[in-house]
Motif scaffolding. Structure first.
Motif, PDB file in Angstrom:
ATOM      1  N   GLU A  28      11.053 -29.532  24.590  1.00  0.00           N
ATOM      2  CA  GLU A  28      10.948 -30.219  25.229  1.00  0.00           C
ATOM      3  C   GLU A  28      12.215 -30.572  25.838  1.00  0.00           C
ATOM      4  OE1 GLU A  28      11.045 -33.096  21.296  1.00  0.00           O
ATOM      5  OE2 GLU A  28       8.369 -33.303  21.561  1.00  0.00           O
ATOM      6  N   ALA A  29      12.840 -29.493  25.871  1.00  0.00           N
ATOM      7  CA  ALA A  29      14.553 -29.378  26.912  1.00  0.00           C
ATOM      8  C   ALA A  29      13.742 -28.891  27.929  1.00  0.00           C
ATOM      9  CB  ALA A  29      14.974 -28.240  26.750  1.00  0.00           C
TER      10      ALA A  29
ATOM     11  N   SER B  31      11.008 -26.614  14.143  1.00  0.00           N
ATOM     12  CA  SER B  31      11.782 -27.378  14.801  1.00  0.00           C
ATOM     13  C   SER B  31      12.823 -26.457  16.919  1.00  0.00           C
ATOM     14  CB  SER B  31      12.856 -28.196  14.010  1.00  0.00           C
ATOM     15  OG  SER B  31      13.887 -27.770  13.202  1.00  0.00           O
ATOM     16  N   GLU B  32      13.353 -25.450  16.054  1.00  0.00           N
ATOM     17  CA  GLU B  32      13.556 -25.128  17.498  1.00  0.00           C
ATOM     18  C   GLU B  32      12.395 -25.307  18.254  1.00  0.00           C
ATOM     19  OE1 GLU B  32      16.635 -24.188  17.888  1.00  0.00           O
ATOM     20  OE2 GLU B  32      16.667 -25.277  16.207  1.00  0.00           O
TER      21      GLU B  32
ATOM     22  N   GLN C 155      10.007 -27.016  18.510  1.00  0.00           N
ATOM     23  CA  GLN C 155      10.036 -27.900  19.655  1.00  0.00           C
ATOM     24  C   GLN C 155      10.624 -28.187  20.235  1.00  0.00           C
ATOM     25  OE1 GLN C 155       8.796 -30.773  15.949  1.00  0.00           O
ATOM     26  NE2 GLN C 155       9.212 -32.499  17.894  1.00  0.00           N
ATOM     27  N   LYS C 156      12.152 -28.133  20.386  1.00  0.00           N
ATOM     28  CA  LYS C 156      13.123 -28.394  21.301  1.00  0.00           C
ATOM     29  C   LYS C 156      12.867 -27.740  22.503  1.00  0.00           C
ATOM     30  CE  LYS C 156      16.850 -28.879  17.295  1.00  0.00           C
ATOM     31  NZ  LYS C 156      18.204 -27.521  16.552  1.00  0.00           N
ATOM     32  N   ILE C 157      12.206 -26.251  22.477  1.00  0.00           N
ATOM     33  CA  ILE C 157      12.421 -25.623  23.627  1.00  0.00           C
ATOM     34  C   ILE C 157      11.653 -26.207  24.179  1.00  0.00           C
ATOM     35  CG2 ILE C 157      11.468 -23.782  24.190  1.00  0.00           C
ATOM     36  CD1 ILE C 157      13.613 -21.702  21.868  1.00  0.00           C
TER      37      ILE C 157
ATOM     38  N   ARG D 209      10.627 -19.598  24.716  1.00  0.00           N
ATOM     39  CA  ARG D 209      11.844 -19.615  25.803  1.00  0.00           C
ATOM     40  C   ARG D 209      11.097 -19.387  27.306  1.00  0.00           C
ATOM     41  NH1 ARG D 209      15.827 -17.324  22.318  1.00  0.00           N
ATOM     42  NH2 ARG D 209      16.475 -19.519  21.355  1.00  0.00           N
TER      43      ARG D 209
ATOM     44  N   LYS E 125       4.706 -31.883  27.167  1.00  0.00           N
ATOM     45  CA  LYS E 125       5.094 -32.959  25.296  1.00  0.00           C
ATOM     46  C   LYS E 125       3.939 -32.304  24.211  1.00  0.00           C
ATOM     47  CE  LYS E 125       0.977 -35.372  25.772  1.00  0.00           C
ATOM     48  NZ  LYS E 125       0.797 -37.565  25.581  1.00  0.00           N
TER      49      LYS E 125
END
Ligand code: GLN
Length: 225
Positions: free
Chosen positions: A198-199, A191-192, A194-196, A165, A204
């Protein structure tokens, strides 16, 4: 004779290990380099071939350098690149500096004591990091040998993702336009992470690479805006 504490990793006893074919000295102040991390180095090398030749030498930042293993392997693998390697631990940096010296690379790697980006001024083409990524709940399941490694090098906060993060948040200030972050990740974190990534809206995912056990291990990102 010095007694050896039970569960001391063999690498700390003999004082070195091998990483990407290079001998790396280690002691209790640094994480012992793992074979999986060689995949992160390979990913940076592959990327460097696609980025060169550029108008300038590639500028690479290795965050949480520990023993200096990643910085050393990259410096050996990419001619003319400039590498800054940082760590929060002065003791770790001493090990890293001495490893660079033993490989004749002191003049090519700049070592900076820094809590992530705090003391980092430059902008880079590539930020690479194998940050601490063990979640708090995982500590009790770790092998006793792993617990002999520095807590600073293991502890990734409550869910293990604190460093991802922080790095993703601050990276745009330290990258040249179109730059890349490459991370090693822990089991089940893809997956977590990836979210961090992209968010934040700045990066990308270009690719996720698996390790020899079919576990997502390396994420390659590209700065999009
Ligand atoms: N960069 C070192 C390694 O990959 C140390 C990583 C760390 O301390 N988390 O082995």
């Amino acid at each position: 004779m010095k007694t050896i504490e039970p569960f001391t990793p063999i690498q700390y006893i003999i004082g070195h290990t091998e990483f990407c074919g290079f001998d790396i000295a280690v002691n209790k102040d640094v994480l012992i380099p793992r074979p999986e991390t060689e995949l992160l180095v390979q990913a940076v090398l592959d990327l460097s071939y696609t980025l060169q030749p550029t108008s300038h030498n590639l500028n690479i930042l290795d965050l949480c350098t520990g023993s200096g293993n990643i910085a050393i392997a990259l410096t050996k693998g990419i001619s003319d690149c400039r590498i800054v390697a940082s760590d929060i631990s002065q003791d770790a940096l001493e090990v890293a500096r001495s490893n660079a010296g033993r490989h004749g690379l002191s003049y090519r790697i700049e070592f900076i004591q820094s809590d992530l980006f705090l003391n980092i001024k430059d902008k880079f083409d590539i930020i690479v990091s194998n940050p601490p990524y063990i979640a708090q709940f995982e500590f009790e399941t770790l092998q006793k040998e792993v617990l002999k490694e520095p807590i600073l090098a293991l502890d990734g906060g409550e869910d293990g993702l604190d460093f991802y993060r922080k790095i993703v948040r601050s990276a745009p200030d330290h990258l040249r336009p179109g730059g890349h972050i490459l991370f090693e990740l822990g089991f089940g974190q893809a997956s977590e992470i990836q979210k961090i990534i992209e968010a934040g809206g700045h990066f990308k995912i270009a690719e996720i690479r698996k390790d020899f056990n079919d576990i997502d291990r390396v994420v390659i990102t590209k700065w999009i805006n």
